[in-house]
Design a protein around this motif. Structure first.
Motif, PDB file in Angstrom:
ATOM      1  N   GLY A  42       0.789  -1.221   0.000  1.00  0.00           N
ATOM      2  CA  GLY A  42       0.000   0.000   0.000  1.00  0.00           C
ATOM      3  C   GLY A  42       0.820   1.268   0.000  1.00  0.00           C
ATOM      4  O   GLY A  42       0.272   2.364   0.129  1.00  0.00           O
ATOM      5  N   LYS A  45       3.789   1.646  -4.690  1.00  0.00           N
ATOM      6  CA  LYS A  45       4.745   1.137  -5.681  1.00  0.00           C
ATOM      7  C   LYS A  45       4.060   0.855  -7.023  1.00  0.00           C
ATOM      8  O   LYS A  45       4.498   1.324  -8.070  1.00  0.00           O
ATOM      9  N   THR A  47       1.195   1.905  -8.001  1.00  0.00           N
ATOM     10  CA  THR A  47       0.632   3.149  -8.521  1.00  0.00           C
ATOM     11  C   THR A  47       1.672   3.884  -9.348  1.00  0.00           C
ATOM     12  O   THR A  47       1.387   4.386 -10.436  1.00  0.00           O
TER      13      THR A  47
END
Ligand SMILES: Nc1ncnc2c1ncn2[C@@H]1O[C@H](COP(=O)(O)OP(=O)(O)OP(=O)(O)O)[C@@H](O)[C@H]1O
Ligand SMILES: [Mg+2]
Lengths: 239, 305
Positions: A42, A45, A47
Motif C-alpha cells: 500500500g 509502488k 501506482t
C-alpha cells in the motif's frame, strides 16, 4: 533516463467524495541497470508503475524520458516508445491463447521454435502452452511466467516489472535473476519484496511512510535492505 | 459456381471446391450438386423441400457437407433436413448457409434440421451462418435444430453466426437418453441494428446423461441479442449452461437461463455474465503496443475463437 518530477497522484472516494493522496510530490530518476523498488503493502509502488506506463495520469508533475516530457502520452504511444510492463496481477482473457498473446507482444507470427525461445526463458515448455488460453485454467505461477514472457517478447527500453517473483517457486528464482541480468543494459524498474532480487539491484528505492529513500550499492542502507528487506524507516533509524 | 458462391462456400463450410465424399450443395432453392456414397446416402424428400441423410451403422471418420447459398433477394425458403445416424457411427456434418443479398427484397433461409442418433453414435455438427451484400433487403435465418440421442450417443454442435445477419431466431431442442451427451458451443456476433435470438431446450431423460452448452455473444452497435435456455433434469444427470456476453456501443444482451430439476438426482448449473470488455484487458494489450481499437478487436477475436 526516466525522470519523475514532482509527481502527485490522488484518488477520489466514490461514496464520500473524499480525496486521498497516494503519492505526493515524488521526484525520482531511473538510469540504466536494475532499479528495485521495495516497501510495505500500500505504499504506492504499483501506482507509480502505472503512472509511468500511462495507465493513470498524475494530478500534477511530469514524466520525462531522456529529458522529453511524455506526461501527455497514452499507453499505446509509451509502449511503442519502449515502455514495457509486466503486471503485478496478470490479466486473463477468455479465448486468447498464449501463442496469440506472445505474437501480439512481439508484433510477429511465431512458430514453435520462437515460442520455445520465449517461454523457456521463464521456465515453461512451449509445447504444453501453445494452444492454452490465457485464462483461469492456468495456475497463478504459470500466469505470472507468461506475463513476464510477454514483456520479454515485446522488448523495450524501460521495463516495469511489478513483483515478477510473486507466485514463482523458489527453484525458479535463479532463472528470473538471469533474465534481469540480461536486461541490465536497459532501464529495469522492478518492484519486489525479495532479498534475492534486492541483491541484484544496482540501486534500491525504499517506499515508506510517505518518503522515498534511495540507496546505491555500497551504501549502508543498501546493505541493510539486502540483509533485512522487511526494514522500514522506523526501524532503520534504530539500526 | 461464380466468385460470390466460392467465397460464401469457403466462409461457411471451409470449402475451396466441391468436397469429397457425400455432399449436397443448394443454391437459391435449387440443387447445385449432390453426391451420395455407400456409407452416407442423401435422398431428396418427396413431400417437401429438403433431404434425408442416412448414415450407415459403424461408419467412422467420414464427413458430409450440406451448405446452402442464397444470392438473390425476395427469396424465402424453409428446408427440412433429417439425419439418421446409425449405431456406432462417428461422423462430421458440416452445414451452414451464406446469404449474399444485393437487392432490396428480403432473403431468408430457415433450416429445420432433425438428428436421430442411434446407440453409441457420435456426431460433430458444424453450422455457420454468414451474410453479406449491399442491398437494403434483410438477411435472415430462423433455424430449428432437433436432436434425439439414444443410449450413449454424443452430439457436438458448433454453431457460429459470423456477422451480417439482419435477424435470426434460433431454436435448439435436444432429448438425451441414458449416458447420452450434448455439447454445444455457440458464437454469435451482431452489429448495427441486427437482432439475434437463441433458445435452447434440453430434456435430460436418461440416467447419467450430460449437457454442456456454452454460448458466447458479442453485441456491437445498437444490436440486441437474447439468450434463453431451459434445462430439464429428469433423472440422475448433469447439465451446465453458460452464457457469456460482451457488449459494445449501445448494444444489449438479455440472458434468461432456466433450470428445472424434475428429478432430485439431477445436477444443473447455469452461469451468465454480460458486460463490457474489462478495462485491464484493453490496458494489457495497449501496453503491448496495440491501439485501443486493435486491443478491442483482439479481445473479441479471441473470445469468439
Ligand atoms: N483507485 C483507487 N482507489 C482507492 N485507493 C487506491 C486506488 N488506487 C490505489 N489506491 C490505494 O493506494 C495505495 C497504494 O496502492 P499500490 O497498489 O500502489 O500499493 P503497493 O505499494 O503496490 O502495494 P503492494 O505491495 O500491496 O502491491 C493503497 O492503499 C491502495 O489502496
Ligand atoms: Mg503493488
Amino acid at each position: 533516463m526516466l525522470e519523475l518530477k514532482n509527481i502527485s497522484y490522488t484518488v477520489q472516494d466514490e461514496d464520500t467524495g473524499r480525496i486521498q493522496t497516494i503519492l505526493q510530490d515524488v521526484s525520482l530518476s531511473f538510469t540504466n541497470g536494475i532499479n528495485v523498488i521495495t516497501g510495505p503493502n500500500g505504499s504506492g509502488k504499483s501506482t507509480m508503475i502505472k503512472l509511468i506506463m500511462g495507465f493513470e495520469k498524475p494530478a500534477s508533475g511530469k514524466v520525462l524520458l531522456d529529458g522529453e516530457d511524455i506526461t501527455g502520452l497514452g499507453v499505446t504511444e509509451r509502449a511503442r516508445r519502449g515502455f514495457t510492463i509486466a503486471f503485478q496481477q496478470p490479466v486473463r482473457f477468455k479465448g486468447i491463447t498464449v501463442k496469440k498473446l506472445l505474437e501480439l507482444a512481439s508484433g510477429r507470427s511465431m512458430n514453435t521454435d520462437d515460442m520455445c525461445d520465449c517461454l523457456s526463458s521463464v521456465g515453461l515448455c512451449a509445447r504444453n502452452y501453445i494452444d492454452r488460453a490465457v485464462d483461469g485454467t492456468l495456475s497463478g505461477g504459470e500466469l505470472k511466467r507468461i506475463e513476464l514472457a510477454t514483456a520479454i517478447a515485446k522488448g523495450g527500453e524501460v521495463f516495469l516489472l511489478d513483483e515478477p517473483e510473486a507466485g514463482i517457486d523458489l527453484w525458479s528464482f535463479e532463472g528470473l535473476v538471469q533474465i534481469f541480468d540480461r536486461l541490465r543494459g536497459k532501464t529495469l524498474i522492478i518492484v519486489s519484496h525479495q532479498q534475492r532480487i534486492l541483491e541484484t539491484a544496482d540501486r534500491i528505492f525504499l517506499f515508506d511512510s510517505d518518503k522515498i529513500s534511495e540507496a546505491d550499492r555500497g551504501d549502508d542502507l543498501y546493505a541493510l535492505l539486502t540483509r533485512r528487506p522487511a526494514l522500514c524507516r522506523r526501524n532503520i533509524k534504530e539500526q | 459456381m461464380d466468385k460470390t458462391d466460392s467465397e460464401l462456400l469457403e466462409t461457411i463450410a471451409g470449402l475451396h471446391d466441391i468436397p469429397e465424399g457425400s455432399f449436397n450443395i443448394r443454391k437459391n432453392g435449387k440443387l447445385l450438386a449432390r453426391n451420395s456414397t455407400a456409407d452416407i446416402e442423401i435422398v431428396p424428400k418427396k413431400d417437401k423441400d429438403g433431404i434425408d441423410i442416412i448414415i450407415k451403422p459403424g461408419v467412422v471418420n467420414k464427413s458430409v457437407h450440406i451448405p446452402v447459398l442464397l444470392t438473390v433477394g425476395d427469396f424465402r425458403e424453409t428446408v427440412y433436413n433429417d439425419f439418421y445416424i446409425g449405431e456406432g457411427a462417428d461422423v462430421t456434418i458440416v452445414a451452414g448457409c451464406g446469404i449474399h443479398n444485393d437487392a432490396c427484397g428480403d432473403a431468408e433461409h430457415d433450416g429445420i434440421h432433425s438428428f436421430y442418433l442411434e446407440k453409441n453414435a457420435k456426431v460433430k455438427y458444424v453450422e455457420r451462418h454468414y451474410a453479406a451484400g449491399d442491398g437494403t433487403g434483410k438477411k435472415s435465418f430462423d433455424p430449428v435444430t432437433n436432436i434425439y440421442c439414444k443410449e450413449n450417443a454424443c452430439f457436438v454442435m458448433e454453431s457460429t453466426q459470423l456477422g451480417g445477419v439482419t435477424s435470426t431466431d434460433r431454436k435448439t431442442y435436444a432429448r438425451l437418453g441414458k449416458r447420452a451427451q450434448l455439447i454445444v458451443k455457440e458464437k454469435i456476433l451482431t452489429d448495427g441494428e441486427e437482432r439475434a435470438v437463441t433458445d435452447f431446450k434440453v430434456e435430460l431423460e436418461g440416467e447419467h446423461s450430460r449437457a454442456d452448452i456454452v454460448s458466447r455473444n458479442v453485441a456491437k452497435g445498437k444490436s440486441v441479442q437474447s439468450f434463453g435456455s431451459d434445462l430439464i433434469g429428469k433423472s440422475e444427470c448433469f447439465g451446465h449452461v453458460e452464457c457469456d456476453g460482451i457488449l459494445l456501443g449501445e448494444a444489449r444482451i438479455v440472458s434468461t437461463p432456466k433450470i428445472d430439476a424434475v428429478s432430485p438426482e439431477a445436477s444443473l448449473v447455469h452461469e451468465a455474465a454480460v458486460g463490457k470488455i474489462a478495462g485491464e484487458q484493453l490496458l494489457k494489450l495497449m501496453s503491448l503496443g496495440l491501439t485501443e481499437q486493435e486491443a478491442e478487436d483482439a479481445v473479441i477475436k479471441g473470445f469468439l475463437n
